[in-house]
Design an enzyme around this catalytic site. Structure first.
Site, PDB file in Angstrom:
ATOM      1  N   HIS A 118       0.810  -1.215   0.000  1.00  0.00           N
ATOM      2  CA  HIS A 118       0.000   0.000   0.000  1.00  0.00           C
ATOM      3  C   HIS A 118       0.845   1.267   0.000  1.00  0.00           C
ATOM      4  CE1 HIS A 118       0.840   0.953   4.278  1.00  0.00           C
ATOM      5  NE2 HIS A 118       0.901  -0.365   4.414  1.00  0.00           N
ATOM      6  N   ASP A 119       0.416   2.228  -0.776  1.00  0.00           N
ATOM      7  CA  ASP A 119       1.001   3.568  -0.805  1.00  0.00           C
ATOM      8  C   ASP A 119       2.444   3.612  -1.300  1.00  0.00           C
ATOM      9  OD1 ASP A 119      -1.333   4.997   0.519  1.00  0.00           O
ATOM     10  OD2 ASP A 119      -0.813   3.573   2.098  1.00  0.00           O
ATOM     11  N   GLY A 136       5.070  -1.101   2.658  1.00  0.00           N
ATOM     12  CA  GLY A 136       4.218   0.062   2.512  1.00  0.00           C
ATOM     13  C   GLY A 136       4.980   1.375   2.505  1.00  0.00           C
TER      14      GLY A 136
END
Length: 256
Positions: A118-119, A136
């Site tokens: 994520h991200d 992440g």
């Protein structure tokens, strides 16, 4: 071009000349551009934003929800640029409230089993080797080569034009233009072959080498070393990039 054995949600937006193989699944709130090839058994979930000319190999999963316990179902995306090769079993999770999106740029090769959490932000022209795991909120700048089975800690940044040895693991930033390897991971010189292949002149390569000689071998602390680089090395966008990268590093750079 679309197999009758594939499932495409009626709200998904599919561009021109897109091939979708059997048993692939395309969810709602998905946007796919033109000239993409989606092989059998590919899963593209809610929040995917895909550009043009990409190839997705069997088993790849794009825009699954983040593996982050802080995620509360917020609306986020996983964005894939143009002309990427996404090989078998690659997973790209969508973002969280932290940045709202995960980004893979254009002209990248993500080999089998790569995980992009994520991200994360992966730039352009990168090669990410088999089974490498990107945690992440990491950043990988353009034209980096990350070899197989590398473990990249969350919040780390990898500079452009680097070569990272297979099987490495790291929790600090890796500055641009270098080779990083050994165990534990350290600075192992500049990526001379890679820079020559990318058209860097011998003079520029020498200047980059001299800058890192000061940074890693002068015995000065980091701040003093960077000031000496500014004083002694002819300034260019590449030297400015090195200085900016190190000065803005949140986790510190790997050691020599």
């Amino acid at each position: 071009m679309i197999s009758p054995l594939a499932y495409i949600h009626p709200e998904a937006k599919i561009g021109k000349n897109v091939e979708v193989g059997p048993f692939s699944y395309i969810d709602k709130d998905v946007i796919i551009g033109d000239n993409n090839k989606i092989m059998p058994n590919v899963t593209i979930l809610e929040g995917a934003r895909i550009g043009n000319g990409n190839t997705f190999f069997p088993g790849s999963v794009i825009s699954a929800t983040p593996q982050d316990l802080k995620f509360k179902g917020e609306v986020t995306t996983a964005e894939i640029g143009d002309n990427n090769l996404i090989r078998e079993n690659v997973t790209v999770n969508r973002g969280t409230a932290a940045k709202n999106r995960t980004v893979v740029g254009s002209n990248n090769l993500l080999m089998e089993g790569v995980h992009v959490a994520h991200d994360a932000i992966v730039g352009n022209g990168c090669i990410i080797g088999n089974a490498t795991k990107l945690a992440g909120e990491i950043i990988i700048d353009d034209n980096a080569i990350v070899s197989a089975a590398v473990l990249m800690h969350q919040f780390c940044r990898v500079g452009g034009y680097v070569m990272i040895q297979g099987g490495s693991r790291f929790s600090q930033d890796i500055p641009p233009y270098i080779i990083a390897g050994r165990d534990p991971i350290v600075y192992a010189g500049i990526n001379i072959i890679g820079l020559r292949r990318r058209g860097f002149s011998n003079e520029l390569i020498q200047n980059i080498h001299d800058a890192y000689r000061i940074i890693y071998q002068s015995g000065l602390n980091r701040s003093e070393a960077l000031k000496q680089v500014e004083q002694e090395i002819p300034m260019s966008k590449e030297i400015e990039y090195i200085l900016e990268f190190i000065r803005t590093s949140q986790r510190g750079i790997i050691k020599a």
